[in-house]
Design a protein around this motif. Structure first.
Motif: not given
Length: 293
Positions: A237-240, A290-293
């Motif tokens: 997953r990407g996070h801006r 933006g760490h995945p939950d």
């Protein structure tokens, strides 16, 4: 006063100046580690100096640190930065969703590092004159002896440097346009749209990736587009984010581990340079948003 007592007084006086000296050297060199080394060299010079001959310790230390920084910058230019470019750069990675005081403070720090890129275009003397006068309010009369120029010549150097950095930081509208270009690049990579990638990449784009084993450098739009397509296939997953004030992305694996950080430099409507970090140890040590939950 006994010699040991005199040494203690000098050591305390130096410690009082250390924070300011590191700040000056950091603006000059763009690296906290290099700044600490420059200040340590100033301490070594001071320890060999007869302190009774120094009328103004703060001024003396500023002069020494300034000259050490100039020597380092000139050495970099002489090598034309083969080793310097191989070092992992200083990165400030912030969430690209502004609005809170914390976001604004982080953005200010990242824009400050983006200014370092502009400062790298200045000559060592221009950079020192600009940094000391505009950032630390040192007079041109004090700056002149450090760089071996008159006060008027130092003032001209600072003025010329100021003109070169004019316009930083970029206005919000420009940053939004740059974000749109990078988002288009990321979308084209995910969709496997090769032509779409070429539309947003400068023909001479450079992609420099810092890994655990060294630096990988890709040059040219077709080469960069092909690698971007391949890397976009990785599951995750990407996070801006903003990387030193430039739009980019953090990639996270499905297990919640950071895969990489990427920041893009945009000129007009094309990406001219990409900087990325794919060193697991360095990534794990960073506080990435933006760490995945």
């Amino acid at each position: 006063m006994a010699a040991s007592d005199s040494d203690d007084v000098i050591a305390r006086a130096f410690d009082e100046q250390r924070g300011r000296l590191v700040a000056v050297a950091s603006r000059m060199l763009g690296s906290r580690a290099d700044a600490e080394d420059a200040v340590q060299e100033a301490w070594l010079k001071l320890s060999r100096q007869d302190a009774t001959t120094i009328d103004n310790l703060a001024g003396w230390l500023t002069t020494v640190v300034g000259r050490v920084c100039i020597d380092i910058l000139r050495s970099r230019r002489a090598r034309r930065e083969v080793a310097y470019d191989d070092r992992v750069p200083e990165l400030v990675v912030t969430d690209d969703s502004h609005g809170t005081p914390e976001d604004e403070a982080a953005l200010a720090e990242s824009v400050g590092l983006a200014l370092m890129v502009v400062l790298d275009t200045l000559s060592p003397a221009e950079r020192l004159a600009f940094v000391l006068h505009d950032m630390f309010a040192v007079t041109f009369e004090e700056i002149g002896p450090i760089i071996g120029k008159s006060a008027n010549a130092s003032k001209m150097l600072a003025s010329r440097a100021r003109q070169k950095v004019q316009g930083s930081p970029r206005p919000a509208e420009q940053r939004r346009g740059e974000r749109a270009v990078v988002d288009a690049f990321l979308a084209a990579a995910r969709d496997g749209d090769f032509e779409g990638l070429l539309r947003v990449l400068d023909p001479d784009v450079t992609w420099r990736t810092h890994t655990a084993h060294g630096v990988e450098v890709l040059v040219g739009a077709t080469t960069v587009a092909a690698i971007a397509q391949r890397r976009a296939r990785a599951r995750g997953r990407g996070h801006r984010v903003l990387v030193n004030g430039n739009p980019g992305m953090v990639a996270w694996s499905t297990t919640g581990m950071p895969i990489g950080v990427m920041g893009c430099t945009v000129v007009g409507d094309r990406i001219v340079e990409i900087l990325s970090l794919r060193d697991p140890e360095r990534l794990a040590a960073m506080n990435l948003p933006g760490h995945p939950d």
